[in-house]
Design an enzyme around this catalytic site. Structure first.
Site, short mmCIF file in Angstrom:
data_model
loop_
_atom_site.label_atom_id
_atom_site.label_comp_id
_atom_site.label_asym_id
_atom_site.label_seq_id
_atom_site.Cartn_x
_atom_site.Cartn_y
_atom_site.Cartn_z
N ASP A 1 0.85 -1.18 0.00
CA ASP A 1 0.00 0.00 0.00
C ASP A 1 0.89 1.23 0.00
OD1 ASP A 1 -2.34 1.45 -0.08
OD2 ASP A 1 -3.05 0.84 1.90
N ASP A 2 0.28 2.36 -0.34
CA ASP A 2 1.05 3.60 -0.36
C ASP A 2 1.27 4.13 1.05
OD1 ASP A 2 -1.66 4.26 -0.04
OD2 ASP A 2 -1.59 6.00 -1.37
N ASP B 1 -2.33 4.85 7.63
CA ASP B 1 -2.65 6.04 8.40
C ASP B 1 -3.14 5.62 9.79
OD1 ASP B 1 -3.76 8.41 9.47
OD2 ASP B 1 -4.39 9.13 7.52
#
Length: 159
Positions: A107-108, A111
């Site tokens: 994933d980028d 969070d």
């Protein structure tokens, strides 16, 4: 004037930076798979994980690439109070995935970790790697390239 424009408050990441950080992630993962150092497949978390997953798969010569689509934000993002529960919209090929052994999830950004938790439930033995991590989500991933403060908004080139 103390008010700042939205683009002045966050951290902007370019396509070049995505490419450099994705290659750095691949270098960290090279030879670390559980199958004599190899990985069975890459799973990109859509949509943000698709570009880094493509680069990692190419760098590590992994041909089996799949996606998992998880939604936890309202359209256009929003504050934590506006987020909804994470939900899998599209799962990867169950036969290929098994329990996640040998699977590399990309994933980028992690969070809050909500998406990562959902994916981990589906593939408990997979290896989870992200380009970027914030403190609340960092415990849910195995490795990342860079860490940011929780309140720092990250602007990706596709934003």
């Amino acid at each position: 004037m103390t008010d700042r424009l939205p683009h002045e408050k966050g951290f902007h990441i370019s396509w070049d930076q995505i490419h450099r950080d994705s290659r750095a992630l691949a270098w960290r993962l090279d030879g670390k798979g559980p199958l004599d150092g190899a990985w069975k497949a890459v799973v990109a978390i859509t949509r943000g994980g698709m570009a880094p997953a493509m680069i990692v798969a190419r760098e590590l010569d992994i041909r089996a690439v799949d996606t998992i689509a998880v939604v936890s934000y309202h359209s256009g993002g929003g504050a934590a109070t506006e987020r909804r529960e994470a939900k899998v919209l599209k799962a990867p090929d169950a036969e290929l995935m098994g329990d996640g052994t040998g699977i590399l999830i990309i994933d980028d950004l992690v969070d809050t970790g909500r998406t990562a938790q959902v994916v981990r439930q589906l593939l408990p033995k997979a290896y989870f790697a992200t380009l970027y991590a914030k403190p609340a989500g960092r415990p849910f991933v195995d490795t990342c390239v860079k860490e940011f403060k929780q309140n720092k908004w990250i602007y990706f080139p596709w934003d």
